[in-house]
Design an enzyme around this catalytic site. Sequence first.
Site: not given
Length: 145
Positions: A25, A69, A71, A97, A100, A118
């Site tokens: 990413c 993600h 996690e 998030c 997750c 985040y």
Amino acid sequence: MDSKQQMLDLRYMKMAQIWAENSYCKRRQVGALLVKNKMIISDGYNGTPSGFENDCEDENFKSKPYVLHAEANAITKVARSHNSSEDATLYVTTSPCIECAKLIIQSGIKRVVYCEKYHILDGIDLLQRAGIEIECVDLKTNNDE
């Protein structure tokens, strides 16, 4: 928290940061380690599902909807093994998030340690509501090792 646990938290977080470098990413590389009884039982980083192309963003630099993600990768990886994440600690380079956070709660993880917030904190709020211990480790001020 005792100084030995703080030292372990720093070391595992540094390892999670290194693991994040495996991500393809471009916008954000996130790494995660799942630790139980001082053993790493799983790891993960954000990216596309196995067998997919390694491009995480579309032509508008927006994350593709099927990117996993870090996690989620660590939790699903341990689910495929003979280990259990019950009472484990999750080290993740960015705070989880909400999606997750739900996986973390359901997987029995008792503690989450992260180093970067985040911009949306609803995942942290949900974890606190579930009684999961949350720690934020500042690697910039703890760079003496």
